[in-house]
Motif scaffolding. Structure first.
Motif, PDB file in Angstrom:
ATOM      1  N   GLU A   1      36.945  54.290  39.801  1.00  0.00           N
ATOM      2  CA  GLU A   1      36.461  53.682  38.659  1.00  0.00           C
ATOM      3  C   GLU A   1      37.003  52.327  38.561  1.00  0.00           C
ATOM      4  O   GLU A   1      36.471  51.234  38.207  1.00  0.00           O
ATOM      5  N   GLU A   2      38.574  52.446  38.193  1.00  0.00           N
ATOM      6  CA  GLU A   2      39.309  51.232  37.751  1.00  0.00           C
ATOM      7  C   GLU A   2      39.372  50.553  39.344  1.00  0.00           C
ATOM      8  O   GLU A   2      39.365  49.198  39.101  1.00  0.00           O
ATOM      9  N   ALA A   3      39.655  51.098  40.276  1.00  0.00           N
ATOM     10  CA  ALA A   3      39.460  50.223  41.608  1.00  0.00           C
ATOM     11  C   ALA A   3      38.148  49.558  41.585  1.00  0.00           C
ATOM     12  O   ALA A   3      38.159  48.272  41.982  1.00  0.00           O
ATOM     13  N   ALA A   4      37.349  50.103  41.549  1.00  0.00           N
ATOM     14  CA  ALA A   4      35.854  49.567  41.546  1.00  0.00           C
ATOM     15  C   ALA A   4      35.786  48.140  40.532  1.00  0.00           C
ATOM     16  O   ALA A   4      35.100  47.073  41.043  1.00  0.00           O
ATOM     17  N   SER A   5      36.243  48.431  39.507  1.00  0.00           N
ATOM     18  CA  SER A   5      35.980  47.314  38.543  1.00  0.00           C
ATOM     19  C   SER A   5      37.112  46.312  38.975  1.00  0.00           C
ATOM     20  O   SER A   5      36.708  45.035  38.674  1.00  0.00           O
ATOM     21  N   LEU A   6      38.102  46.600  39.399  1.00  0.00           N
ATOM     22  CA  LEU A   6      39.055  45.247  40.119  1.00  0.00           C
ATOM     23  C   LEU A   6      38.451  44.607  41.169  1.00  0.00           C
ATOM     24  O   LEU A   6      38.469  43.496  41.298  1.00  0.00           O
ATOM     25  N   VAL A   7      37.832  45.536  42.102  1.00  0.00           N
ATOM     26  CA  VAL A   7      37.192  44.934  43.208  1.00  0.00           C
ATOM     27  C   VAL A   7      36.091  43.769  42.742  1.00  0.00           C
ATOM     28  O   VAL A   7      36.002  42.799  43.195  1.00  0.00           O
ATOM     29  N   LYS A   8      35.306  44.530  42.003  1.00  0.00           N
ATOM     30  CA  LYS A   8      34.072  43.518  41.243  1.00  0.00           C
ATOM     31  C   LYS A   8      34.756  42.029  40.620  1.00  0.00           C
ATOM     32  O   LYS A   8      34.149  41.172  40.840  1.00  0.00           O
ATOM     33  N   ASP A   9      35.881  42.447  39.843  1.00  0.00           N
ATOM     34  CA  ASP A   9      36.800  41.235  39.398  1.00  0.00           C
ATOM     35  C   ASP A   9      36.944  40.172  40.585  1.00  0.00           C
ATOM     36  O   ASP A   9      36.659  38.978  40.295  1.00  0.00           O
ATOM     37  N   TYR A  10      37.534  40.571  41.480  1.00  0.00           N
ATOM     38  CA  TYR A  10      37.764  39.636  42.558  1.00  0.00           C
ATOM     39  C   TYR A  10      36.496  39.273  43.115  1.00  0.00           C
ATOM     40  O   TYR A  10      36.401  38.130  43.870  1.00  0.00           O
ATOM     41  N   GLN A  11      35.422  40.034  43.390  1.00  0.00           N
ATOM     42  CA  GLN A  11      34.147  39.640  44.165  1.00  0.00           C
ATOM     43  C   GLN A  11      33.566  38.658  43.249  1.00  0.00           C
ATOM     44  O   GLN A  11      33.136  37.452  43.753  1.00  0.00           O
ATOM     45  N   ASN A  12      33.948  38.615  41.860  1.00  0.00           N
ATOM     46  CA  ASN A  12      33.204  37.477  40.940  1.00  0.00           C
ATOM     47  C   ASN A  12      34.028  36.311  41.183  1.00  0.00           C
ATOM     48  O   ASN A  12      33.592  35.164  41.109  1.00  0.00           O
ATOM     49  N   LYS A  13      35.280  36.456  41.035  1.00  0.00           N
ATOM     50  CA  LYS A  13      36.118  35.190  41.064  1.00  0.00           C
ATOM     51  C   LYS A  13      36.182  34.469  42.444  1.00  0.00           C
ATOM     52  O   LYS A  13      36.242  33.409  42.476  1.00  0.00           O
ATOM     53  N   TYR A  14      35.986  35.235  43.499  1.00  0.00           N
ATOM     54  CA  TYR A  14      35.934  34.396  44.755  1.00  0.00           C
ATOM     55  C   TYR A  14      34.370  34.544  45.337  1.00  0.00           C
ATOM     56  O   TYR A  14      34.571  35.011  46.468  1.00  0.00           O
ATOM     57  N   CYS A  15      33.357  34.275  44.369  1.00  0.00           N
ATOM     58  CA  CYS A  15      32.384  34.625  44.909  1.00  0.00           C
ATOM     59  C   CYS A  15      31.975  33.689  45.945  1.00  0.00           C
ATOM     60  O   CYS A  15      30.685  33.803  46.699  1.00  0.00           O
ATOM     61  N   ASP A  16      32.387  32.391  46.252  1.00  0.00           N
ATOM     62  CA  ASP A  16      32.093  31.612  46.985  1.00  0.00           C
ATOM     63  C   ASP A  16      32.891  31.874  48.507  1.00  0.00           C
ATOM     64  O   ASP A  16      32.560  31.327  49.577  1.00  0.00           O
ATOM     65  N   SER A  17      33.468  33.039  48.763  1.00  0.00           N
ATOM     66  CA  SER A  17      34.004  33.281  49.913  1.00  0.00           C
ATOM     67  C   SER A  17      33.157  34.221  50.803  1.00  0.00           C
ATOM     68  O   SER A  17      32.064  34.664  50.286  1.00  0.00           O
ATOM     69  N   ARG A  18      33.224  34.246  52.069  1.00  0.00           N
ATOM     70  CA  ARG A  18      32.359  35.104  52.833  1.00  0.00           C
ATOM     71  C   ARG A  18      32.577  36.525  52.973  1.00  0.00           C
ATOM     72  O   ARG A  18      31.547  37.115  52.819  1.00  0.00           O
TER      73      ARG A  18
END
Length: 180
Positions: free
Chosen positions: A15-32
């Motif tokens: 759950e902690e890993a998933a939350s961190l991944v989601k944070d990076y997906q949101n932060k780098y939402c303009d990436s491919r």
């Protein structure tokens, strides 16, 4: 040319890993792509890898392989890819994700931790000085204590040191009970 940005992070639960991944997906939402892998737990049996739209096995598995090759656990690696217009092919993607994960791990601070267990120690009041000297000399953490005619302490000990600690304390006629 594609740009890869990688991060090595500490995580203890899926759950902690998933939350961190989601944070990076949101932060780098303009990436491919935001690809990732983690290994968790003392035994390293909890793991997951995700290619996030890259061809199967070209991103998550190379990242996971780097975490394994360094013998790490409770580790999440996230690699962000900005597509540069040139397709890298399967072998090129594997090499790029592997290199990005390796760089993140090489630059990360590695913290070694021990699995801890609790040990209940019972001894007479007359033995307290000797027991306390041992506890301080071996930098053991006292979780609980009760001193009376019969004294009791609960210690936190690295699991790898349990047998040695028990043998040394028992040589002083001290009663021990590992707590599970």
């Amino acid at each position: 040319m594609s740009r890869f940005i990688s991060f090595a992070l500490h995580a203890e639960t899926p759950e902690e890993a998933a939350s961190l991944v989601k944070d990076y997906q949101n932060k780098y939402c303009d990436s491919r792509h935001v690809c990732w892998a983690y290994i968790l737990g003392v035994d390293g049996n909890t793991w997951q890898a995700n290619d996030n739209g890259e061809p199967s096995g070209t991103a998550g598995r190379p990242i996971l392989g780097q975490i394994r090759s360094k013998g790490l656990t409770n580790t999440l690696v996230v690699v962000v890819r900005y597509f540069g217009g040139i397709k890298l092919g399967t072998s090129g993607l594997i090499a790029a994700y592997k290199a990005a994960a390796c760089e993140a791990l090489d630059n990360a601070e590695i913290v070694e931790c021990s699995e801890m267990v609790q040990l209940n120690v019972s001894f007479s009041y007359m033995e307290m000085n000797e027991v306390m000297k041992y506890v301080k000399a071996n930098d053991l953490q006292v979780l609980d204590k009760a001193f009376d005619n019969v004294c009791n302490m609960t210690l936190s000990i690295a699991k790898d040191d349990l047998e040695k600690t028990m043998a040394e304390l028992q040589s002083h006629t001290i009663s021990l009970t590992p707590i599970e």
